[in-house]
Scaffold this motif. Sequence first.
Motif, PDB file in Angstrom:
ATOM      1  N   GLU A 155      35.486  28.839  65.283  1.00  0.00           N
ATOM      2  CA  GLU A 155      35.712  27.796  66.297  1.00  0.00           C
ATOM      3  C   GLU A 155      34.788  27.967  67.509  1.00  0.00           C
ATOM      4  O   GLU A 155      34.672  27.064  68.332  1.00  0.00           O
ATOM      5  CB  GLU A 155      37.160  27.796  66.756  1.00  0.00           C
ATOM      6  CG  GLU A 155      37.538  29.019  67.577  1.00  0.00           C
ATOM      7  CD  GLU A 155      38.952  28.922  68.105  1.00  0.00           C
ATOM      8  OE1 GLU A 155      39.669  27.999  67.703  1.00  0.00           O
ATOM      9  OE2 GLU A 155      39.326  29.769  68.906  1.00  0.00           O
ATOM     10  N   ASN A 156      34.181  29.134  67.600  1.00  0.00           N
ATOM     11  CA  ASN A 156      33.260  29.355  68.728  1.00  0.00           C
ATOM     12  C   ASN A 156      31.794  29.224  68.342  1.00  0.00           C
ATOM     13  O   ASN A 156      30.911  29.517  69.153  1.00  0.00           O
ATOM     14  CB  ASN A 156      33.500  30.728  69.357  1.00  0.00           C
ATOM     15  CG  ASN A 156      34.720  30.719  70.243  1.00  0.00           C
ATOM     16  OD1 ASN A 156      34.812  29.908  71.160  1.00  0.00           O
ATOM     17  ND2 ASN A 156      35.677  31.564  69.929  1.00  0.00           N
ATOM     18  N   MET A 157      31.551  28.846  67.105  1.00  0.00           N
ATOM     19  CA  MET A 157      30.153  28.609  66.699  1.00  0.00           C
ATOM     20  C   MET A 157      29.584  27.470  67.533  1.00  0.00           C
ATOM     21  O   MET A 157      30.252  26.435  67.712  1.00  0.00           O
ATOM     22  CB  MET A 157      30.085  28.230  65.213  1.00  0.00           C
ATOM     23  CG  MET A 157      30.414  29.371  64.272  1.00  0.00           C
ATOM     24  SD  MET A 157      29.215  30.691  64.257  1.00  0.00           S
ATOM     25  CE  MET A 157      27.994  29.965  63.197  1.00  0.00           C
ATOM     26  N   LEU A 158      28.376  27.667  68.024  1.00  0.00           N
ATOM     27  CA  LEU A 158      27.795  26.635  68.888  1.00  0.00           C
ATOM     28  C   LEU A 158      27.243  25.496  68.050  1.00  0.00           C
ATOM     29  O   LEU A 158      26.552  25.723  67.060  1.00  0.00           O
ATOM     30  CB  LEU A 158      26.695  27.241  69.759  1.00  0.00           C
ATOM     31  CG  LEU A 158      27.181  28.259  70.799  1.00  0.00           C
ATOM     32  CD1 LEU A 158      26.011  28.930  71.490  1.00  0.00           C
ATOM     33  CD2 LEU A 158      28.094  27.617  71.824  1.00  0.00           C
TER      34      LEU A 158
END
Lengths: 366, 239
Positions: A155-158
């Motif tokens: 969910e924190n992948m840019l």
Amino acid sequence: MQWLRIIHLIHGVFFIFMLLSGLCLYIVATRTWFNQIGFPLVQFHLLTACFYCGLVLYSLYRIGRYLLKKPPVKKFNFILNLLFFLMWMASGLLMYFQAYLLAEVRNVAVVIHDWTTFLFLPWVLTHTIGHLFNVSLPWPAWWKRRAALPPIIEENMLERRDFLKLFSLAFLFLLIGSWFKWLTPILNVTEAENKRRGYFRIYNVTNDFPRYEDREWSLTIDGLINKKESIGYTDLLHLPSTTIIDNFHCVTGWSVRNVEMKGVLLKDLFDAYGLEAKGKFVTAYSGDEVYFDSFLTTQLIDEEALLVYEMDGEFLKPAQGYPCRLYHPDMYGYKSVKWVDRLEFSGERKKGYWQQSGGYDLNGYL
Amino acid sequence: MVTYRPVKQIFILILALIMGMSLSFWLIPSKMDYEWNVWRDRTLEWETKDYEINGIYTFDGVKATTEVGDWSEGNSQFNLTSVVSDDSTFQFQVFFEDEKIFIDSGGKWLQNDINSRFVEELTPLYHPFEWIREILNEADKVERIKDGDKTTFRAIFDSFEEFDFRGTLLSKQHKTTLIVIEKNGVIQSVTFEARPIRPDSISILDRYPEQMSYKIDFTEIESAQFVLPKEAYESELME
């Protein structure tokens, strides 16, 4: 993937040579030692860098494609290397062509070149140790292998929208910050004009330098001149002095702005002692008995060259050339012979130390 | 079931804040910095013209010298009247030609190369615009007020880094200002009003002003007058 292994190995070898020669250039003792043994370290560093750049540019596309399906750790290493490679290459080019650039740009290039190297060292050490001793660091599985990402990472992948958000917000903060800065009742620019900027990187061609005790130094002026003269330190201090605030520029790229220097103009010294040069050229010798450089007589007499004995309100320190160094305001620092103890006038021009061993320009004008 | 909050939202916000703020503080000047640069650039423009100038220097409210003449960047000439006592004055002419200074004092000519000593004694006549740039480096506050065609540049000085004005060492200041008035792009006047605090290095026996002022009025002219007689070039060297 034999091809990749070979590229990786050659890359590593070039990189190590480049890193070591760069560090040796940075460290005064090693730089001086290479000078003493007559090894052209700067040229070696440049040549290795050229091969390194060529190799990286040659293999970039194939490696990029190869890494498309590789785990994050491989991509990270590749992007990190590429980022530092670009910074080294850009700053290195600016340093090489520094004669055409503003001092501010040159100084920034030197700082970037140095600091990217220092910042990269931990990665180099970790990576090299890992390869040499087969050390496997305890990275999580998703980092080392192509495994499913844990939710917190996923969910924190840019994504593209995150970059858009980042740059939009940054622009907004840029506007807000600019508005605040504009309204701040502070005059910074005068400080910038007057402030001493930069720092000296002291280069010598010998590992040790002369240390003069109890003002035992003297300057001999001889050769093709109406009379030979020897001027002691106290005599020099009694001559009419001139103080200048000038920017000191090194041919390697760094500069120090607003350096206050006090000394005696060669012209004033010649007037005071009734000296008349008969030779068209003059060689200035350093008290280290190795370094020397040559000038046209007119460059020293008519172009306000100084015999400097004070810097920033204090007598020169031994490493700075105490008790006296030559200084020409329009020439690079290598023409500023430290511990100058002899000026020899002659009918023929000698090639100086760096003209013989480094191919430096004879006149050394900025 | 665990609920994760994307950390990247906060990370992006903080990163954007750092990027935007640092760029703005690095790249954008303050209003004062901007006005200072405008003023400095104007001096470069002003110095390309020729002027008839009229200057008065007062020391503790008493007129010390008056200076009338023509100024151009290459050649300048001035009639200087120095007040010696209540009823007597001393007059002489000063000429600056390139790197040379010539003085005509009662028909006796003297000459020398221009050096910092001569320039300091006749500050800021030799080069008023260079002097403005030099003193601007010491400014603590700068403002520019526009009123129609007229622009007033004003600098305030709280202290100087050992700045010399006609033999008076300026260090800390009560209230010292430099005001330059420009009209339609042409410089009109330069007024330097100083209320210096006596530096500790000045002996109690030495004269030191509580107030001094210097004003030059400029009138732009086609070409500065400059006539030096032959005997000036053949004159003795000035000590």
